[in-house]
Design a protein around this motif. Structure first.
Motif, PDB file in Angstrom:
ATOM      1  N   GLY A 121       2.984  10.560  -2.207  1.00  0.00           N
ATOM      2  CA  GLY A 121       4.411  10.050  -1.627  1.00  0.00           C
ATOM      3  C   GLY A 121       4.379  12.333  -1.458  1.00  0.00           C
ATOM      4  N   ALA A 122       4.370  12.229  -2.815  1.00  0.00           N
ATOM      5  CA  ALA A 122       4.583  13.646  -3.173  1.00  0.00           C
ATOM      6  C   ALA A 122       4.178  14.098  -3.094  1.00  0.00           C
ATOM      7  CB  ALA A 122       4.551  13.571  -5.058  1.00  0.00           C
ATOM      8  N   LEU A 123       2.448  13.964  -2.608  1.00  0.00           N
ATOM      9  CA  LEU A 123       1.888  15.143  -1.970  1.00  0.00           C
ATOM     10  C   LEU A 123       1.839  15.417  -0.286  1.00  0.00           C
ATOM     11  CD1 LEU A 123      -0.860  16.689  -2.128  1.00  0.00           C
ATOM     12  CD2 LEU A 123      -2.103  14.929  -1.489  1.00  0.00           C
ATOM     13  N   VAL A 124       2.381  14.102   0.257  1.00  0.00           N
ATOM     14  CA  VAL A 124       2.651  14.021   1.479  1.00  0.00           C
ATOM     15  C   VAL A 124       4.155  14.841   1.890  1.00  0.00           C
ATOM     16  CG1 VAL A 124       2.936  12.980   3.545  1.00  0.00           C
ATOM     17  CG2 VAL A 124       1.434  12.330   2.371  1.00  0.00           C
ATOM     18  N   LEU A 125       4.628  15.248   0.620  1.00  0.00           N
ATOM     19  CA  LEU A 125       6.404  15.756   1.304  1.00  0.00           C
ATOM     20  C   LEU A 125       5.596  16.650   1.067  1.00  0.00           C
ATOM     21  CD1 LEU A 125       8.487  13.324  -0.143  1.00  0.00           C
ATOM     22  CD2 LEU A 125       8.236  13.826   2.229  1.00  0.00           C
ATOM     23  N   ALA A 126       4.766  17.731   0.150  1.00  0.00           N
ATOM     24  CA  ALA A 126       4.852  19.121  -0.353  1.00  0.00           C
ATOM     25  C   ALA A 126       3.525  19.849   0.451  1.00  0.00           C
ATOM     26  CB  ALA A 126       3.994  19.045  -1.782  1.00  0.00           C
ATOM     27  N   SER A 127       2.478  18.862   0.858  1.00  0.00           N
ATOM     28  CA  SER A 127       1.767  19.630   2.170  1.00  0.00           C
ATOM     29  C   SER A 127       1.962  19.830   3.462  1.00  0.00           C
ATOM     30  CB  SER A 127       0.754  19.327   2.093  1.00  0.00           C
ATOM     31  OG  SER A 127      -0.832  19.824   2.303  1.00  0.00           O
ATOM     32  N   ALA A 128       2.046  19.969   3.969  1.00  0.00           N
ATOM     33  CA  ALA A 128       2.712  20.397   5.478  1.00  0.00           C
ATOM     34  C   ALA A 128       1.551  19.286   5.824  1.00  0.00           C
ATOM     35  CB  ALA A 128       2.732  21.970   6.454  1.00  0.00           C
ATOM     36  N   THR A 129       0.257  19.965   5.490  1.00  0.00           N
ATOM     37  CA  THR A 129      -0.755  19.542   6.772  1.00  0.00           C
ATOM     38  C   THR A 129      -1.249  17.714   6.390  1.00  0.00           C
ATOM     39  OG1 THR A 129      -2.133  21.291   5.894  1.00  0.00           O
ATOM     40  CG2 THR A 129      -3.332  19.660   6.387  1.00  0.00           C
ATOM     41  N   ALA A 130      -0.851  17.489   5.441  1.00  0.00           N
ATOM     42  CA  ALA A 130      -1.251  15.934   5.122  1.00  0.00           C
ATOM     43  C   ALA A 130      -0.032  15.062   5.789  1.00  0.00           C
ATOM     44  CB  ALA A 130      -0.956  15.568   3.611  1.00  0.00           C
ATOM     45  N   PHE A 131       0.940  15.690   5.471  1.00  0.00           N
ATOM     46  CA  PHE A 131       1.870  15.452   5.962  1.00  0.00           C
ATOM     47  C   PHE A 131       1.593  15.253   7.572  1.00  0.00           C
ATOM     48  CE2 PHE A 131       6.555  14.709   8.586  1.00  0.00           C
ATOM     49  CZ  PHE A 131       6.742  13.606   8.082  1.00  0.00           C
ATOM     50  N   THR A 132       1.374  16.224   7.995  1.00  0.00           N
ATOM     51  CA  THR A 132       0.767  15.839   9.734  1.00  0.00           C
ATOM     52  C   THR A 132       0.037  15.398   9.895  1.00  0.00           C
ATOM     53  OG1 THR A 132       1.750  18.519   9.889  1.00  0.00           O
ATOM     54  CG2 THR A 132      -0.141  17.662  11.675  1.00  0.00           C
ATOM     55  N   VAL A 133      -1.088  14.929   9.418  1.00  0.00           N
ATOM     56  CA  VAL A 133      -2.491  14.372   9.377  1.00  0.00           C
ATOM     57  C   VAL A 133      -1.737  12.567   9.832  1.00  0.00           C
ATOM     58  CG1 VAL A 133      -4.438  13.665   8.040  1.00  0.00           C
ATOM     59  CG2 VAL A 133      -3.979  15.552   8.640  1.00  0.00           C
ATOM     60  N   LEU A 134      -1.096  12.477   8.524  1.00  0.00           N
ATOM     61  CA  LEU A 134      -0.585  11.118   8.367  1.00  0.00           C
ATOM     62  C   LEU A 134       0.151  10.905   9.626  1.00  0.00           C
ATOM     63  CD1 LEU A 134      -0.699   8.415   6.870  1.00  0.00           C
ATOM     64  CD2 LEU A 134       1.335   9.299   5.504  1.00  0.00           C
ATOM     65  N   LYS A 135       1.497  11.415   9.891  1.00  0.00           N
ATOM     66  CA  LYS A 135       2.221  11.627  11.211  1.00  0.00           C
ATOM     67  C   LYS A 135       1.444  11.386  12.638  1.00  0.00           C
ATOM     68  CE  LYS A 135       3.793  15.019  12.780  1.00  0.00           C
ATOM     69  NZ  LYS A 135       4.847  16.196  13.192  1.00  0.00           N
ATOM     70  N   TRP A 136       0.610  11.961  12.505  1.00  0.00           N
ATOM     71  CA  TRP A 136      -0.072  12.055  13.518  1.00  0.00           C
ATOM     72  C   TRP A 136      -0.662  10.779  13.966  1.00  0.00           C
ATOM     73  CZ3 TRP A 136       0.838  14.030  18.227  1.00  0.00           C
ATOM     74  CH2 TRP A 136       2.042  15.173  18.065  1.00  0.00           C
ATOM     75  N   VAL A 137      -1.399   9.978  12.676  1.00  0.00           N
ATOM     76  CA  VAL A 137      -2.458   9.229  12.467  1.00  0.00           C
ATOM     77  C   VAL A 137      -1.435   7.980  13.017  1.00  0.00           C
ATOM     78  CG1 VAL A 137      -3.751   7.978  11.162  1.00  0.00           C
ATOM     79  CG2 VAL A 137      -4.383   9.691  11.645  1.00  0.00           C
ATOM     80  N   GLY A 138       0.116   8.112  12.430  1.00  0.00           N
ATOM     81  CA  GLY A 138       0.507   6.494  12.320  1.00  0.00           C
ATOM     82  C   GLY A 138       1.324   6.769  13.732  1.00  0.00           C
ATOM     83  N   ALA A 139       1.572   7.999  14.206  1.00  0.00           N
ATOM     84  CA  ALA A 139       2.253   7.897  15.971  1.00  0.00           C
ATOM     85  C   ALA A 139       0.644   6.992  16.356  1.00  0.00           C
ATOM     86  CB  ALA A 139       2.562   9.214  16.643  1.00  0.00           C
ATOM     87  N   ILE A 196       0.575  -1.717   0.374  1.00  0.00           N
ATOM     88  CA  ILE A 196      -0.096  -0.034   0.286  1.00  0.00           C
ATOM     89  C   ILE A 196       1.129   1.784  -0.110  1.00  0.00           C
ATOM     90  CG2 ILE A 196      -1.761   1.573   1.339  1.00  0.00           C
ATOM     91  CD1 ILE A 196      -2.621  -1.140   2.711  1.00  0.00           C
ATOM     92  N   ALA A 197       1.684   0.858   0.963  1.00  0.00           N
ATOM     93  CA  ALA A 197       2.750   2.435   0.891  1.00  0.00           C
ATOM     94  C   ALA A 197       3.941   3.017  -0.620  1.00  0.00           C
ATOM     95  CB  ALA A 197       3.871   2.089   2.229  1.00  0.00           C
ATOM     96  N   MET A 198       4.545   1.380  -0.889  1.00  0.00           N
ATOM     97  CA  MET A 198       4.688   2.079  -2.160  1.00  0.00           C
ATOM     98  C   MET A 198       4.039   1.816  -3.682  1.00  0.00           C
ATOM     99  SD  MET A 198       8.089  -0.763  -3.167  1.00  0.00           S
ATOM    100  CE  MET A 198       8.838  -0.213  -5.084  1.00  0.00           C
ATOM    101  N   THR A 199       2.966   1.467  -3.474  1.00  0.00           N
ATOM    102  CA  THR A 199       1.554   2.105  -4.643  1.00  0.00           C
ATOM    103  C   THR A 199       1.895   3.638  -4.177  1.00  0.00           C
ATOM    104  OG1 THR A 199       1.096  -0.387  -4.710  1.00  0.00           O
ATOM    105  CG2 THR A 199       0.092   0.873  -5.442  1.00  0.00           C
ATOM    106  N   ALA A 200       0.936   3.845  -3.166  1.00  0.00           N
ATOM    107  CA  ALA A 200       0.469   4.994  -2.510  1.00  0.00           C
ATOM    108  C   ALA A 200       1.947   6.240  -3.235  1.00  0.00           C
ATOM    109  CB  ALA A 200      -0.316   5.526  -1.781  1.00  0.00           C
ATOM    110  N   SER A 201       2.755   5.941  -2.869  1.00  0.00           N
ATOM    111  CA  SER A 201       4.208   6.541  -3.082  1.00  0.00           C
ATOM    112  C   SER A 201       4.422   6.834  -4.572  1.00  0.00           C
ATOM    113  CB  SER A 201       4.926   6.543  -2.010  1.00  0.00           C
ATOM    114  OG  SER A 201       5.105   6.030  -0.675  1.00  0.00           O
ATOM    115  N   LEU A 202       4.216   5.901  -5.319  1.00  0.00           N
ATOM    116  CA  LEU A 202       4.739   5.916  -6.572  1.00  0.00           C
ATOM    117  C   LEU A 202       3.067   6.791  -7.246  1.00  0.00           C
ATOM    118  CD1 LEU A 202       6.738   2.274  -7.605  1.00  0.00           C
ATOM    119  CD2 LEU A 202       7.827   4.636  -7.029  1.00  0.00           C
ATOM    120  N   LEU A 203       2.574   6.355  -6.979  1.00  0.00           N
ATOM    121  CA  LEU A 203       1.522   6.681  -7.225  1.00  0.00           C
ATOM    122  C   LEU A 203       0.858   8.401  -7.549  1.00  0.00           C
ATOM    123  CD1 LEU A 203      -1.423   4.112  -7.521  1.00  0.00           C
ATOM    124  CD2 LEU A 203      -0.422   4.972  -9.109  1.00  0.00           C
ATOM    125  N   GLY A 204       1.866   9.040  -6.679  1.00  0.00           N
ATOM    126  CA  GLY A 204       1.968  10.667  -6.383  1.00  0.00           C
ATOM    127  C   GLY A 204       1.767  10.811  -4.920  1.00  0.00           C
TER     128      GLY A 204
END
Length: 205
Positions: A62-80, A52-60
């Motif tokens: 990952g680029a969205l998460v790295l570009a968007s502070a909000t997306a990264f923060t949400v995923l970070k806190w959910v995972g934590a 799931i993680a690798m497919t999602a990354s290659l489909l874009g």
């Protein structure tokens, strides 16, 4: 994809997978306390989470998460939060009567836990975005290359997790003292909580 490039990817991926992370720790913990059938399910969960993680990354994603502070923060806190919750759950489920598996833990549940821990780790998505492009040839068709790299990494991840699980299951048979198994399970739970806290402190590059 040239054979030498693929072999380099296999070697690099194998070296990285051998370094224990939260998912490997979870596999070891379940294998030690619950047995072989659950260990195999946890290894399958790791593979599915990486897929799931690798497919999602290659489909874009990952680029969205790295570009968007909000997306990264949400995923970070959910995972934590999920890692911390799993750590608490693991501590509470530590066996006190020997090697009898807890009734509330099933192979399906373990599969889901390990898959979510792997897929929700923001470091995994960032890693795939930074790591995989080094083995992509821009002049060649991208889809076949993506398929080869995903299949290769997921297979290696499954074999790595299964090896850890079977080793832990073998060790489980050697450990006969309930207090030792209880301590190992609780220590693993505490480590998962610590990893959840560390995940919460991740910052975007």
């Amino acid at each position: 994809m040239p054979l030498d490039l693929w072999l380099t990817f296999v070697a690099a991926s194998t070296a990285l997978l051998l370094i224990p992370g939260p998912t490997v720790l979870l596999v070891l913990s379940y294998a030690l306390s619950k047995g072989r059938s659950v260990a195999v399910a946890s290894a399958a969960g790791v593979a599915f989470g990486d897929l799931i993680a690798m497919t999602a990354s290659l489909l874009g994603l990952g680029a969205l998460v790295l570009a968007s502070a909000t997306a990264f923060t949400v995923l970070k806190w959910v995972g934590a939060a999920y890692l911390v919750w799993l750590g608490i759950k693991l501590i509470r489920s530590a066996p006190t009567d020997g090697l009898t598996p807890a009734r509330d833990v099933t192979a399906n549940g373990v599969f889901g836990h390990t898959a979510m821990v792997t897929a929700l780790n923001p470091k995994s998505i960032a890693f795939f975005i930074a790591f995989v492009p080094q083995f992509i040839r821009p002049e060649a068709a991208l889809l076949p290359q993506f398929a080869i790299l995903i299949a290769t990494f997921v297979t290696l991840a499954a074999l790595n997790a299964l090896a850890y699980a079977l080793l832990a299951d073998r060790l489980r048979r050697v450990i006969a003292r309930p207090s030792v198994l209880t301590w190992i399970t609780r220590a693993a739970g505490a480590t998962l909580i610590g990893m959840g806290v560390l995940t919460a402190t991740l910052r975007r590059a």
